[in-house]
Design a protein around this motif. Structure first.
Motif, PDB file in Angstrom:
ATOM      1  N   GLU A 263       0.855  -1.183   0.000  1.00  0.00           N
ATOM      2  CA  GLU A 263       0.000   0.000   0.000  1.00  0.00           C
ATOM      3  C   GLU A 263       0.895   1.238   0.000  1.00  0.00           C
ATOM      4  O   GLU A 263       2.011   1.219   0.528  1.00  0.00           O
ATOM      5  CB  GLU A 263      -0.909   0.025   1.230  1.00  0.00           C
ATOM      6  N   LEU A 264       0.383   2.320  -0.591  1.00  0.00           N
ATOM      7  CA  LEU A 264       1.123   3.582  -0.652  1.00  0.00           C
ATOM      8  C   LEU A 264       0.421   4.642   0.188  1.00  0.00           C
ATOM      9  O   LEU A 264      -0.829   4.720   0.191  1.00  0.00           O
ATOM     10  CB  LEU A 264       1.215   4.084  -2.101  1.00  0.00           C
ATOM     11  N   TYR A 265       1.220   5.449   0.864  1.00  0.00           N
ATOM     12  CA  TYR A 265       0.689   6.552   1.666  1.00  0.00           C
ATOM     13  C   TYR A 265       1.531   7.810   1.426  1.00  0.00           C
ATOM     14  O   TYR A 265       2.718   7.731   1.070  1.00  0.00           O
ATOM     15  CB  TYR A 265       0.737   6.207   3.157  1.00  0.00           C
ATOM     16  N   CYS A 266       0.896   8.948   1.618  1.00  0.00           N
ATOM     17  CA  CYS A 266       1.648  10.205   1.660  1.00  0.00           C
ATOM     18  C   CYS A 266       1.372  10.869   2.999  1.00  0.00           C
ATOM     19  O   CYS A 266       0.348  10.604   3.644  1.00  0.00           O
ATOM     20  CB  CYS A 266       1.285  11.135   0.501  1.00  0.00           C
ATOM     21  N   GLN A 267       2.285  11.710   3.409  1.00  0.00           N
ATOM     22  CA  GLN A 267       2.139  12.404   4.693  1.00  0.00           C
ATOM     23  C   GLN A 267       1.559  13.793   4.435  1.00  0.00           C
ATOM     24  O   GLN A 267       2.195  14.646   3.814  1.00  0.00           O
ATOM     25  CB  GLN A 267       3.488  12.523   5.395  1.00  0.00           C
ATOM     26  N   ALA A 268       0.352  14.023   4.869  1.00  0.00           N
ATOM     27  CA  ALA A 268      -0.337  15.302   4.655  1.00  0.00           C
ATOM     28  C   ALA A 268      -0.317  16.130   5.938  1.00  0.00           C
ATOM     29  O   ALA A 268      -0.060  15.623   7.029  1.00  0.00           O
ATOM     30  CB  ALA A 268      -1.768  15.053   4.200  1.00  0.00           C
ATOM     31  N   GLY A 269      -0.602  17.399   5.778  1.00  0.00           N
ATOM     32  CA  GLY A 269      -0.637  18.297   6.934  1.00  0.00           C
ATOM     33  C   GLY A 269       0.728  18.589   7.498  1.00  0.00           C
ATOM     34  O   GLY A 269       0.862  18.912   8.687  1.00  0.00           O
ATOM     35  N   ASP A 270       1.766  18.502   6.685  1.00  0.00           N
ATOM     36  CA  ASP A 270       3.126  18.710   7.183  1.00  0.00           C
ATOM     37  C   ASP A 270       3.879  19.642   6.232  1.00  0.00           C
ATOM     38  O   ASP A 270       3.884  19.427   5.024  1.00  0.00           O
ATOM     39  CB  ASP A 270       3.857  17.367   7.273  1.00  0.00           C
ATOM     40  N   GLY A 271       4.496  20.671   6.790  1.00  0.00           N
ATOM     41  CA  GLY A 271       5.325  21.561   5.980  1.00  0.00           C
ATOM     42  C   GLY A 271       4.682  22.906   5.719  1.00  0.00           C
ATOM     43  O   GLY A 271       3.527  23.161   6.073  1.00  0.00           O
ATOM     44  N   THR A 272       5.436  23.772   5.093  1.00  0.00           N
ATOM     45  CA  THR A 272       4.987  25.119   4.726  1.00  0.00           C
ATOM     46  C   THR A 272       5.233  25.318   3.241  1.00  0.00           C
ATOM     47  O   THR A 272       6.356  25.150   2.769  1.00  0.00           O
ATOM     48  CB  THR A 272       5.762  26.197   5.508  1.00  0.00           C
ATOM     49  N   PRO A 273       4.206  25.667   2.480  1.00  0.00           N
ATOM     50  CA  PRO A 273       4.396  25.825   1.029  1.00  0.00           C
ATOM     51  C   PRO A 273       5.234  27.055   0.693  1.00  0.00           C
ATOM     52  O   PRO A 273       5.236  28.045   1.418  1.00  0.00           O
ATOM     53  CB  PRO A 273       2.966  25.971   0.503  1.00  0.00           C
ATOM     54  N   PHE A 274       5.942  26.968  -0.420  1.00  0.00           N
ATOM     55  CA  PHE A 274       6.721  28.094  -0.914  1.00  0.00           C
ATOM     56  C   PHE A 274       5.802  29.255  -1.292  1.00  0.00           C
ATOM     57  O   PHE A 274       4.678  29.045  -1.754  1.00  0.00           O
ATOM     58  CB  PHE A 274       7.501  27.702  -2.172  1.00  0.00           C
ATOM     59  N   SER A 275       6.329  30.473  -1.128  1.00  0.00           N
ATOM     60  CA  SER A 275       5.684  31.616  -1.763  1.00  0.00           C
ATOM     61  C   SER A 275       6.009  31.553  -3.252  1.00  0.00           C
ATOM     62  O   SER A 275       6.810  30.723  -3.697  1.00  0.00           O
ATOM     63  CB  SER A 275       6.208  32.921  -1.169  1.00  0.00           C
ATOM     64  N   LYS A 276       5.436  32.430  -4.048  1.00  0.00           N
ATOM     65  CA  LYS A 276       5.691  32.407  -5.491  1.00  0.00           C
ATOM     66  C   LYS A 276       7.171  32.633  -5.798  1.00  0.00           C
ATOM     67  O   LYS A 276       7.748  31.961  -6.654  1.00  0.00           O
ATOM     68  CB  LYS A 276       4.839  33.450  -6.200  1.00  0.00           C
ATOM     69  N   SER A 277       7.771  33.592  -5.119  1.00  0.00           N
ATOM     70  CA  SER A 277       9.183  33.890  -5.390  1.00  0.00           C
ATOM     71  C   SER A 277      10.072  32.737  -4.929  1.00  0.00           C
ATOM     72  O   SER A 277      11.050  32.395  -5.590  1.00  0.00           O
ATOM     73  CB  SER A 277       9.607  35.192  -4.708  1.00  0.00           C
ATOM     74  N   GLU A 278       9.741  32.115  -3.809  1.00  0.00           N
ATOM     75  CA  GLU A 278      10.514  30.969  -3.323  1.00  0.00           C
ATOM     76  C   GLU A 278      10.406  29.789  -4.283  1.00  0.00           C
ATOM     77  O   GLU A 278      11.377  29.072  -4.519  1.00  0.00           O
ATOM     78  CB  GLU A 278      10.044  30.563  -1.932  1.00  0.00           C
ATOM     79  N   LEU A 279       9.207  29.593  -4.846  1.00  0.00           N
ATOM     80  CA  LEU A 279       9.018  28.507  -5.805  1.00  0.00           C
ATOM     81  C   LEU A 279       9.873  28.737  -7.045  1.00  0.00           C
ATOM     82  O   LEU A 279      10.537  27.818  -7.544  1.00  0.00           O
ATOM     83  CB  LEU A 279       7.537  28.401  -6.188  1.00  0.00           C
ATOM     84  N   LEU A 280       9.877  29.982  -7.539  1.00  0.00           N
ATOM     85  CA  LEU A 280      10.696  30.289  -8.714  1.00  0.00           C
ATOM     86  C   LEU A 280      12.173  30.059  -8.433  1.00  0.00           C
ATOM     87  O   LEU A 280      12.897  29.488  -9.260  1.00  0.00           O
ATOM     88  CB  LEU A 280      10.463  31.736  -9.144  1.00  0.00           C
ATOM     89  N   LYS A 281      12.635  30.511  -7.276  1.00  0.00           N
ATOM     90  CA  LYS A 281      14.046  30.324  -6.926  1.00  0.00           C
ATOM     91  C   LYS A 281      14.389  28.843  -6.827  1.00  0.00           C
ATOM     92  O   LYS A 281      15.459  28.418  -7.269  1.00  0.00           O
ATOM     93  CB  LYS A 281      14.349  31.031  -5.602  1.00  0.00           C
ATOM     94  N   TYR A 282      13.486  28.053  -6.264  1.00  0.00           N
ATOM     95  CA  TYR A 282      13.726  26.613  -6.167  1.00  0.00           C
ATOM     96  C   TYR A 282      13.803  25.980  -7.555  1.00  0.00           C
ATOM     97  O   TYR A 282      14.713  25.190  -7.842  1.00  0.00           O
ATOM     98  CB  TYR A 282      12.623  25.932  -5.354  1.00  0.00           C
ATOM     99  N   LEU A 283      12.874  26.345  -8.433  1.00  0.00           N
ATOM    100  CA  LEU A 283      12.857  25.763  -9.774  1.00  0.00           C
ATOM    101  C   LEU A 283      14.073  26.177 -10.593  1.00  0.00           C
ATOM    102  O   LEU A 283      14.488  25.470 -11.512  1.00  0.00           O
ATOM    103  CB  LEU A 283      11.573  26.173 -10.509  1.00  0.00           C
ATOM    104  N   LEU A 284      14.675  27.325 -10.247  1.00  0.00           N
ATOM    105  CA  LEU A 284      15.848  27.813 -10.970  1.00  0.00           C
ATOM    106  C   LEU A 284      17.155  27.254 -10.418  1.00  0.00           C
ATOM    107  O   LEU A 284      18.192  27.351 -11.076  1.00  0.00           O
ATOM    108  CB  LEU A 284      15.896  29.345 -10.918  1.00  0.00           C
TER     109      LEU A 284
END
Length: 363
Positions: A263-284
């Motif tokens: 069986e597969l599971y994911c862990q939900a309710g954990d972490g803080t999502p990137f802001s838009k600028s943080e997401l761009l920096k991560y993708l770059l």
């Protein structure tokens, strides 16, 4: 006497004219002496460069009003520019060389030194301009031609780098827009030592391709799927990985991890999502030299989403294997830890009841 004349007034008598001529001759002689002394200091080496600058400065002071054209004053400014270049005082060198060019546009050494100072200050267009203006007076000057070629080569290299950065930013923005359009949220990487710097990609058909990490919490071993299209079903990948013809996992001595038992599971309710600028920096990250990126990526930013850390609100969500990856990633409480991570457990393993009872947590 000429020494007592008001500034700007014209000499009236022959005596006053003679006095002014004598004063001018004295200043001219002093300027030549200071210039020669400065030249000697330059020949003596770096230790004496500040003395040379001082001598050229004193010589310039003897020149009076510096109206163009003034070839003698141009030479003095060009000489001081040369020493400032040797000392690494590039801004002062550029100022002096510009003055030298203004006072004598045909002073090729002044053009060359202005170009060198501009290049040292990372002003490539200005450096090229000084070279071209000098070559207008002497098109055959090899020193200026070689330096212009060097500057133009650096400019081409910079233009290529800027084009690469612009292309990377555009691709990252397209990728970020695709992620946002799907309502997905990315956060800080949790297992980068296992995934490296792999990032999602967007193909020509607009399909997101994800690197996916499978963790076996019973032993904290892992498998890594480098290309998992969002439209693929989990079952398609699991059928291949756990087929009857596939060898058992190296650590699975009891052969508990079979296709019918996992069986597969994911862990939900954990972490803080990137802001838009943080997401761009991560993708770059890893695509271009970070030093070439603009300080602001077109003002892209936004508020952080807030999700409780691992604790009372952190929960395990079972993955429906017959559904595509995209559906699992769109769970309202799932923050993708940069790369999607799914936990594989087996109903045949003694660890399963421990996992289901919540008597287990990530190390």
């Amino acid at each position: 006497m000429a020494l007592l004349m008001e500034p700007g007034s014209e000499p009236l008598t022959e005596g006053e004219k003679a006095d002014l001529a004598a004063i001018a001759a004295i200043k001219e002689s002093a300027a030549r002496e200071y210039r020669e002394e400065g030249n000697q200091f330059v020949k003596k080496g770096r230790k004496h460069y500040p003395d040379a600058v001082d001598c050229y400065t004193k010589a310039i002071a003897q020149m009076g009003a510096l109206a163009a054209p003034n070839p003698d004053a141009s030479v003095l400014f060009a000489n001081r520019a040369h020493v400032n270049l040797l000392l690494g005082n590039h801004r002062r060198a550029l100022d002096d060389a510009e003055q030298a060019v203004r006072l004598s546009p045909s002073n090729l050494k002044a053009h060359y030194r202005a170009a060198k100072a501009a290049l040292a200050l990372d002003q490539l267009p200005q450096a090229a301009s000084f070279c071209r203006r000098g070559l207008e007076h002497d098109p055959a000057n090899e020193e200026l031609k070689k330096f212009l070629a060097q500057v133009e080569a650096q400019q081409r290299e910079r233009d290529l780098k800027r084009a690469k950065v612009a292309q990377a930013i555009s691709a990252a923005k397209d990728l970020a827009a695709a992620i946002e359009k799907r309502g997905l949220r990315l956060g800080k990487a949790a297992y980068q030592e296992l995934t490296g710097v792999k990032k999602p990609t967007l193909d020509e058909q607009g399909v997101l391709h994800w690197p996916v990490l499978l963790l076996y919490p019973e032993v904290m071993s892992s498998d890594f799927i480098e290309d998992f299209p969002e439209t693929d079903l989990f079952s398609d990948h699991l059928d291949v990985m756990f087929s009857a013809s596939s060898p058992p996992l190296p650590w699975d001595e009891n052969h508990a991890y079979t296709r019918d038992a996992i069986e597969l599971y994911c862990q939900a309710g954990d972490g803080t999502p990137f802001s838009k600028s943080e997401l761009l920096k991560y993708l770059l990250e890893g695509t271009v030299d970070s030093g070439l990126l603009p300080e602001s990526l077109d003002g892209e930013d936004g508020e952080h989403g807030t999700v409780e850390g691992q604790g009372s609100s952190s929960k395990w969500i079972k993955i429906r294997e017959g559904k595509p990856l995209q559906e699992a990633l769109q769970h309202k409480d799932y923050i993708i830890p940069a790369v999607p991570v799914f936990f594989v457990v087996s109903r045949k393993s003694a660890f399963y009841s421990k996992f289901k009872a919540g008597n287990w947590s990530l190390p």
